[in-house]
Design an enzyme around this catalytic site. Structure first.
Site, mmCIF file in Angstrom:
data_model
loop_
_atom_site.group_PDB
_atom_site.id
_atom_site.type_symbol
_atom_site.label_atom_id
_atom_site.label_comp_id
_atom_site.label_asym_id
_atom_site.label_seq_id
_atom_site.Cartn_x
_atom_site.Cartn_y
_atom_site.Cartn_z
ATOM 1 N N GLY B 72 0.801 -1.216 0.000
ATOM 2 C CA GLY B 72 0.000 0.000 0.000
ATOM 3 C C GLY B 72 0.838 1.272 0.000
ATOM 4 N N CYS B 326 1.137 1.422 12.157
ATOM 5 C CA CYS B 326 2.159 1.735 11.166
ATOM 6 C C CYS B 326 2.987 2.923 11.602
ATOM 7 C CB CYS B 326 1.514 2.067 9.834
ATOM 8 S SG CYS B 326 0.324 0.835 9.362
HETATM 9 C C1 LIG Z 1 -4.835 3.699 5.124
HETATM 10 C C2 LIG Z 1 -3.527 3.017 4.896
HETATM 11 N N1 LIG Z 1 -2.769 3.378 3.846
HETATM 12 C C3 LIG Z 1 -1.593 2.782 3.588
HETATM 13 C C4 LIG Z 1 -1.112 1.774 4.385
HETATM 14 C C5 LIG Z 1 0.203 1.170 4.027
HETATM 15 O O1 LIG Z 1 0.080 -0.105 3.460
HETATM 16 P P1 LIG Z 1 1.294 -1.134 3.478
HETATM 17 O O2 LIG Z 1 1.530 -1.486 4.887
HETATM 18 O O3 LIG Z 1 0.850 -2.303 2.654
HETATM 19 O O4 LIG Z 1 2.479 -0.442 2.881
HETATM 20 C C6 LIG Z 1 -1.857 1.374 5.518
HETATM 21 C C7 LIG Z 1 -1.407 0.339 6.477
HETATM 22 O O5 LIG Z 1 -0.287 0.147 6.804
HETATM 23 C C8 LIG Z 1 -3.095 2.004 5.760
HETATM 24 O O6 LIG Z 1 -3.856 1.653 6.805
#
Ligand SMILES: Cc1ncc(COP(=O)(O)O)c(C=O)c1O
Ligand SMILES: Cc1ncc(COP(=O)(O)O)c(C=O)c1O
Ligand code: FES
Ligand code: FES
Lengths: 146, 392, 392
Positions: B72, B326
């Site tokens: 993401g 995150c």
């Molecule tokens: C709303 C949102 N965008 C982006 C991400 C990033 O995705 P990824 O962890 O697959 O890089 C996350 C979660 O980590 C998220 O909750």
């Protein structure tokens, strides 16, 4: 992330609470960044005979409060003033680097209580020079440490 | 074994068994490089093509509008930097909101340092952007609007269709970060009018390190990762075949019995919200009461701090989060909670419990029973609580 | 089942069983987000920390100099764009070679469009860069030299230590794409003086979609993927925990019995080279006779075309490549083979056979027996061949 000792103190904190009619009270922290520590002391003949704390803060803040109270109980006021945050952290088998500042809060809470005691009783202690309990301990600026 | 109740599905999810089963053959039996023309390679190529069809179908896109990425965050970075650099001759202004994921926010902040201008829309107490304000923020040099579909912390769902209409009417590209929404909300990119959309596998019981960017046909953007001819020459790198296959399987499972699945999550969510509200004083639900992700519960619990709450819950086997997982590398109060107007204390005392497909009624009851005494114990330690309780 | 002889280990490798075994627990048992503080999260965090230590040790780096990425291409893009944008105040000139992987070349070409200047060093008939030329190419505004460790098509190994010395003496950052070298050549980044190095898991029996960038302490570069605080805030995105764990296991296995393993590959390689040379006329080994990857065999076979050769070989179960698998989306003759001076015909008629850990003596013999009649059959069809053979 935390040592077993930190977790043990966090789960079973020593000396939580308040002292009625304490000989000294100190509160430090910046309510804005979320962490507050309050320390109550009973002092007889310059010896800390009882100590209690209350903390609004993270696991490490609670554990260091608990450890700090244990370390100063039974000590003279001057000995308590010499307690460093590093000593508290070491007694807990260490803290993660981003959490070292939480132990500073404990050191400052002890200092702040003793400052209160010194002021009320017109006493001078080595280590209190330049200490200002109202100074904002802006301990939350650790985001970019690395 | 100690009881373990996982309530952090918004942080990440375990792989479903069907997903793992779909992935396994591609690790060492059918492992060829999809770019190769021999049998091994063609097997991999077919698997990717098939996965692309499944993902496309799940959002009503065409297959050639789906581009696989490494997650993401990469999708968000690609969409935003790609549009910014690819359209800088048209203008250098971007609009986003204050409550985006850091993958969007930090990308925008980076672009500001590189000479772009960014407007960060504020949100109301529920976390909703104001459409009037959005309209007024659009300038003649605006090239991109990036507003997330649903928020990862408080679960608030934005009026995506209305936002897309505004963007389209002004000929501004519209990107949405649907990492949390995908699999939890029905998404039809055509009907909604979305130009770019980020999704990620590990939030829907697929593997970590795989995501996709939907790019509507005709949208012009620069590449983020240059190199080989993979993904129609728009995203280089040997394809993560097992990851992509797993992502598609996860998307397929999420869209089977979609309505039932959402009903289940929603009922558990509402039970948890009601149970905690009833048992604990001085708590406040963050986010919108109804326009929220089916699995999201977020409370601010007065007088106590989030980390000590998380640690105490972990001791009784409950895994959840305070602010976004995150972003927990930073100890600053969550930018989302601050943006909806919470004080520092309330933001620090937030608890996010996110429900998923493996959550049971018993799990919910367990939390409703375990949380109140933990909150009480921490409050007894708190210097903020004594005042309320009439302490000295 | 049809006999299958896989001789395309430079394109990708199957996962080793030990690697898969190491990964499996992280899909659904220990699946927590490494950024979370509860038990599930800490398990994942520990697994990543451990993996980082293993990768670091394998190249004599420090653990905090290893940053996990979504693959070799991302690592190359990050290193080159990161240095370029992060040091553009110092200068806008980059030096690389004509035979780099497309992940480097296309990144450099992109940067040229964005205002940087790039010098592409030519190579000699063996694919080696000329050190004198490199020295002369360095200007006061040169900020980066990027030269690959070993070439993916012809296997040629560059004089990395000498190149690093030149770069260091001029205070220019030195990046090397070691995607093919890692696991096949002993690499000591400190002794060699490397500033940045790209590696990838799927070339060493690890999973696709996982790579790493070694960044020497103190090297300043911009991020490629902004967002969460992962990878010490330098590469955002929820970590691909199984991928990272698998990468480390693969690196560990590669460095166990390293010398023996290399001896084995080298002896199979030399046997294949000798066998084909003996049996087929009008063929030429591409690349350096000794400074070459232990598993790389690359021949130009006169009078025939690569694709038809690959298809014929696939029919008898032999998987190999003609030019780089990563670039086979394009039908242009390989830029590497053109750079070492081959004609279009010879470049088109190239065959790359790359040997790996599962290759047996029998596989080699099978190829030595199967290839000559296929070549002969295709040559009989070739209008170029008749002239040589004195046809009418
Ligand atoms: C709303 C949102 N965008 C982006 C991400 C990033 O995705 P990824 O962890 O697959 O890089 C996350 C979660 O980590 C998220 O909750
Ligand atoms: C030399 C070289 N660099 C970079 C890459 C790209 O690595 P990845 O496929 O992991 O993106 C490859 C192989 O594809 C390669 O051989
Ligand atoms: S006291 Fe621990 S985070 Fe501030
Ligand atoms: S004749 Fe088919 S590729 Fe040229």
């Amino acid at each position: 992330m935390y040592s077993d000792k930190v977790m043990e103190h966090f789960m079973n904190p020593r000396n939580v609470g308040e002292i009625e009619n304490p000989d000294a009270v100190g509160q430090v922290g910046n309510p804005k960044c979320g962490d507050i520590m309050k320390m109550y002391l009973r002092i007889e003949n310059d010896v800390i005979t009882d100590v209690k704390f209350k903390t609004f803060g993270c696991g490490s803040a609670i554990a260091t409060s608990s450890m700090a109270t244990e370390m100063i109980k039974g000590k003279t006021v001057q000995e308590a003033l010499n307690l460093s945050n590093k000593a508290v952290a070491e007694a807990l088998d260490g803290l993660p680097p981003v959490k070292m500042h939480c132990s500073v809060l404990a050191e400052q809470a002890v200092k702040s209580a003793i400052y209160d005691y010194a002021k009320k009783n017109n006493k001078q202690y080595e280590g209190l020079e330049g200490f200002d309990p109202n100074e904002e301990h802006d301990h939350h600026h650790h985001g970019d440490e690395e | 074994m100690k009881k373990r109740v996982y309530l952090d599905y918004s942080a990440t999810t375990p792989l479903k068994q069907e997903v793992l089963d779909a992935m396994l053959p591609h690790f060492n039996a059918s492992f060829g490089n999809p770019s190769s023309i021999y049998t091994y390679g063609r097997e991999s190529k077919n698997a990717i093509d098939n996965a692309r069809d499944i993902i496309a179908k799940s959002i009503n896109a065409k297959s050639d509008e789906i581009f696989f990425t490494g997650g993401g965050s990469e999708s968000d970075n690609w969409a935003i930097k790609g549009i910014a650099y690819g359209n800088k001759h048209k203008g250098k202004h971007i609009i986003t909101s204050k409550i985006e994921h850091h993958a969007v926010l930090h990308t925008c902040e980076y672009l500001e340092k590189e000479g772009f201008e960014v407007t960060y829309l504020k949100v109301d107490e529920y976390g909703l952007v104001n459409l009037q304000e959005l309209k007024e923020a659009i300038r003649s040099d605006t090239i991109l609007i990036s507003i997330m579909f649903a928020n990862n912390e408080i679960g608030t769902i934005q009026p995506i269709k209305e936002i897309a209409e505004i963007a389209n009417s002004k000929q501004v590209y519209f990107h949405t970060d649907a990492v949390q929404a995908f699999g939890n909300i029905k998404i039809d990119v055509k009907e909604l009018g979305i130009d770019l959309m980020s999704i990620s596998a590990h939030k829907i019981y697929g593997p970590k390190g795989t995501g996709a960017l939907y790019i509507k046909k005709g949208v012009k953007l620069h590449q983020l990762i240059h190199g080989g001819a993979q993904e129609k020459k728009r995203r280089a790198g040997t394809e993560n075949v097992p990851g992509i296959v797993g992502f598609a399987k996860a998307a397929e499972l999420a869209h089977e019995n979609f309505d039932e699945h959402i009903k289940h999550l929603t009922s558990l969510r509402d039970k948890l919200i009601a149970g905690l509200k009833e048992k604990i004083e001085y708590i406040h639900l963050n986010g919108h009461p109804t326009k929220r992700l089916p699995g999201n519960v977020n409370f601010s619990i007065e007088f106590i701090e989030g980390e000590s709450l998380l640690l105490s819950l972990d001791m009784v086997g409950i895994a959840c989060s305070s602010g976004s997982a995150c972003t927990s590398g930073s100890l600053d109060p969550s930018h989302v909670l601050m943006s909806i107007g919470l004080t520092h204390e309330l933001a620090h005392g937030s608890l996010r419990l996110t429900i998923g497909d493996f959550t049971t009624e018993e799990d919910i009851e367990y939390v409703i029973n375990q949380l109140p005494p933990i909150v009480e114990k921490l409050r007894q330690m708190s210097p903020l609580y004594e005042k309320v309780k009439g302490g000295n």
